[in-house]
Design an enzyme around this catalytic site. Sequence first.
Site, short mmCIF file in Angstrom:
data_model
loop_
_atom_site.label_atom_id
_atom_site.label_comp_id
_atom_site.label_asym_id
_atom_site.label_seq_id
_atom_site.Cartn_x
_atom_site.Cartn_y
_atom_site.Cartn_z
N HIS A 19 18.01 58.68 36.43
CA HIS A 19 18.03 58.71 37.90
C HIS A 19 19.37 58.29 38.50
O HIS A 19 19.76 58.81 39.53
CB HIS A 19 16.86 57.88 38.48
CG HIS A 19 17.01 56.41 38.38
ND1 HIS A 19 16.76 55.72 37.21
CD2 HIS A 19 17.40 55.50 39.30
CE1 HIS A 19 16.97 54.44 37.43
NE2 HIS A 19 17.36 54.27 38.69
N ASP A 20 20.07 57.37 37.87
CA ASP A 20 21.35 56.89 38.40
C ASP A 20 22.55 57.29 37.53
O ASP A 20 23.62 56.70 37.66
CB ASP A 20 21.33 55.35 38.50
CG ASP A 20 20.63 54.85 39.75
OD1 ASP A 20 20.47 55.63 40.71
OD2 ASP A 20 20.25 53.67 39.77
N LYS A 79 26.14 57.47 38.77
CA LYS A 79 26.94 56.27 39.07
C LYS A 79 28.07 56.07 38.07
O LYS A 79 28.98 55.29 38.32
CB LYS A 79 26.05 55.03 39.16
CG LYS A 79 25.21 55.02 40.43
CD LYS A 79 24.42 53.76 40.60
CE LYS A 79 23.67 53.79 41.92
NZ LYS A 79 22.82 52.62 42.10
N HIS A 112 26.51 59.73 44.09
CA HIS A 112 26.02 59.65 42.71
C HIS A 112 24.96 60.71 42.43
O HIS A 112 24.76 61.11 41.29
CB HIS A 112 25.53 58.24 42.36
CG HIS A 112 24.15 57.89 42.79
ND1 HIS A 112 23.85 57.47 44.07
CD2 HIS A 112 22.99 57.87 42.10
CE1 HIS A 112 22.56 57.21 44.16
NE2 HIS A 112 22.01 57.44 42.98
N HIS A 148 14.91 60.71 44.35
CA HIS A 148 14.45 59.32 44.30
C HIS A 148 14.98 58.45 45.44
O HIS A 148 14.55 57.31 45.59
CB HIS A 148 14.73 58.68 42.92
CG HIS A 148 16.14 58.25 42.68
ND1 HIS A 148 17.16 59.13 42.37
CD2 HIS A 148 16.70 57.03 42.69
CE1 HIS A 148 18.28 58.47 42.20
NE2 HIS A 148 18.03 57.18 42.39
N HIS A 149 15.86 58.99 46.28
CA HIS A 149 16.31 58.27 47.48
C HIS A 149 15.75 58.89 48.76
O HIS A 149 16.13 58.48 49.86
CB HIS A 149 17.83 58.21 47.55
CG HIS A 149 18.42 57.27 46.56
ND1 HIS A 149 18.23 55.91 46.61
CD2 HIS A 149 19.20 57.50 45.46
CE1 HIS A 149 18.86 55.34 45.60
NE2 HIS A 149 19.46 56.28 44.88
N ASP A 158 12.21 52.19 41.03
CA ASP A 158 13.64 51.90 41.12
C ASP A 158 13.90 50.75 42.09
O ASP A 158 14.62 49.79 41.77
CB ASP A 158 14.38 53.16 41.58
CG ASP A 158 15.87 52.97 41.76
OD1 ASP A 158 16.50 52.25 40.96
OD2 ASP A 158 16.42 53.58 42.71
#
Length: 181
Positions: free
Chosen positions: A45-46, A49, A74, A100-101, A129
């Site tokens: 998911h990240d 980054k 990201h 997811h954001h 998260d």
Amino acid sequence: MKNILSALDDGGHSERVSQLVHALASEIGLDPGTSVLFALASRYHDIGKLMIPKRLLDSVQPMTEGERKIIQKHIAYGLDLMGKYRNEEADVARTIITTHHEHWDGNGYPKGLRGEEIPLCGRITAVCDVYDALTSDRPYRSAWPTDMAVQYIRQRSGMQFDPNLVEPFLRVVMQPAGGGV
């Protein structure tokens, strides 16, 4: 894909999120195969980054609006990194990366999706998260106690988080030691 994931040194955040995703997916009755697929894909998911300057990720100062926009990139970076992989796990990972954001009420990013426009894997990953981020030490603050994070998740039900996922999620994290994730 393991090589790309191993490059993200996030203090165990991705693995903890993955475990929470699996537990929540199972708690809401998804079949075991889907629960595992969501869990494996959520580890990425990240991943974008990796392309964000470390000084921003490690900053103890409040972010400026410009820095926040850089951090939000990201998502695009994550999609670029996952781009060459073509399998079910990578497809779900791309969906999670991009959703997811997003917030249940439409106030998230990058597209402002709302409610069930947000794929289930993204909604599940979102609550997992945020909970792990809140209950983990960050450069800019200490970990929140569990009860404070639980209160935050409850307060954001129907705004940031799918209200149908909040109580099942809280059942997962509030299980006695040895019975949880």
